[in-house]
Design a protein around this motif. Sequence first.
Motif, PDB file in Angstrom:
ATOM      1  N   ASP A  60       0.868  -1.162   0.000  1.00 13.46           N
ATOM      2  CA  ASP A  60       0.000   0.000   0.000  1.00 13.46           C
ATOM      3  C   ASP A  60       0.912   1.221   0.000  1.00 13.46           C
ATOM      4  OD1 ASP A  60       0.976   0.278   2.618  1.00 13.46           O
ATOM      5  OD2 ASP A  60      -0.864  -0.460   3.550  1.00 13.46           O
ATOM      6  N   ALA A  85      -3.635   4.527  -3.555  1.00 16.01           N
ATOM      7  CA  ALA A  85      -3.774   3.120  -3.169  1.00 16.01           C
ATOM      8  C   ALA A  85      -4.760   2.430  -4.100  1.00 16.01           C
ATOM      9  CB  ALA A  85      -4.259   3.011  -1.727  1.00 16.01           C
ATOM     10  N   ARG A  88      -8.736  -2.848  -2.797  1.00 13.11           N
ATOM     11  CA  ARG A  88      -8.759  -4.308  -2.902  1.00 13.11           C
ATOM     12  C   ARG A  88      -9.994  -4.794  -3.656  1.00 13.11           C
ATOM     13  NH1 ARG A  88      -4.570  -7.091  -0.204  1.00 13.11           N
ATOM     14  NH2 ARG A  88      -2.937  -5.508   0.028  1.00 13.11           N
ATOM     15  N   GLY A  94      -4.185  -6.153  -4.349  1.00 16.31           N
ATOM     16  CA  GLY A  94      -3.733  -4.771  -4.301  1.00 16.31           C
ATOM     17  C   GLY A  94      -2.874  -4.382  -5.483  1.00 16.31           C
TER      18      GLY A  94
END
Length: 311
Positions: A60, A85, A88, A94
């Motif tokens: 992240d 970021a 998800r 990610g």
Amino acid sequence: MFPPPPGAVAAEPPGLPPPGGVGHGRFSHPDGGGEIRLVRPARPAAEPVLLLMLHGCLQDPQALARASGMDAAAQARGWWLLYPAQPRAANAGGCWNWFDPAQRGRGRGEAAWLADLASAVAERAGVAPGRVVVAGFSAGAAMALALAAAYPERFAAVGAHSGLPPDSAHDLLSALAAMAQAAPDAGAAALPRPVIVFHGEADDTVHPGHGRRILRLRLAAGPAAAAASPGPAPDCERLDGEVPGGHRYVRCRYRRDDGGLLAEAWRVHGLGHAWSGGPAGEALADPAGPDASAEMLRFFAEVLGDASAPR
């Protein structure tokens, strides 16, 4: 609040953090959006620069900041840092979906919201057009290359650490196959902006051949993406070296006829899938390698014509 980019339904990042501070917030956009981390320089450069940093899978923004040590390197130059970021919900690991044509092209998907985010933050921070650069690690490097290819007018240069060209795959299965083995003649991605490449020769996650592929694709594009007959590749200005007590490396720089930088490539012997020169004890960081963060910022400064050294 940042001004919304064209077509955005909302823009909800925080106000600018105080000098030397870090702000957190969210950016919303018709094509996606997500949480962001924004680092403001304590003493901004006379001509500010914004660096968009894209994390890798299972990372992240905070993890990439720790692994790269980029916060301190950017503060030393008085540059802004922006870490988005990947939600998800968009990718369970990610990862940026660099392999998906619907996510990496101009005007759509992740490429669209990342480019609009960078433009919105640059405007709010007083960073002039032409002084925004992008870099990433692993999947983030592949997406950084996709952004620079899709939006060459918005990103002056790109840094790719342990990444691969975005046209190496078209779905998740082909992405996994591409990571394991770099086909030397695969793909024809246009890489129109100056590129600095870092790759470990011991990388067993993303094949080291991808670093060489990125370099070849950049040199084939010539000084501009529209070059139809680029001619022979320029000569390598080779500077080999070794970190005291650490890894050996091969460094090549390539210039246009007028002396401007086309590309720079670092092949680091003994480096695996980790940020070269990152702090000891951090995941996906290897302190035995040359300092990739400092070298990327130095390369970007050269491309932008900045003569000032870190403070």
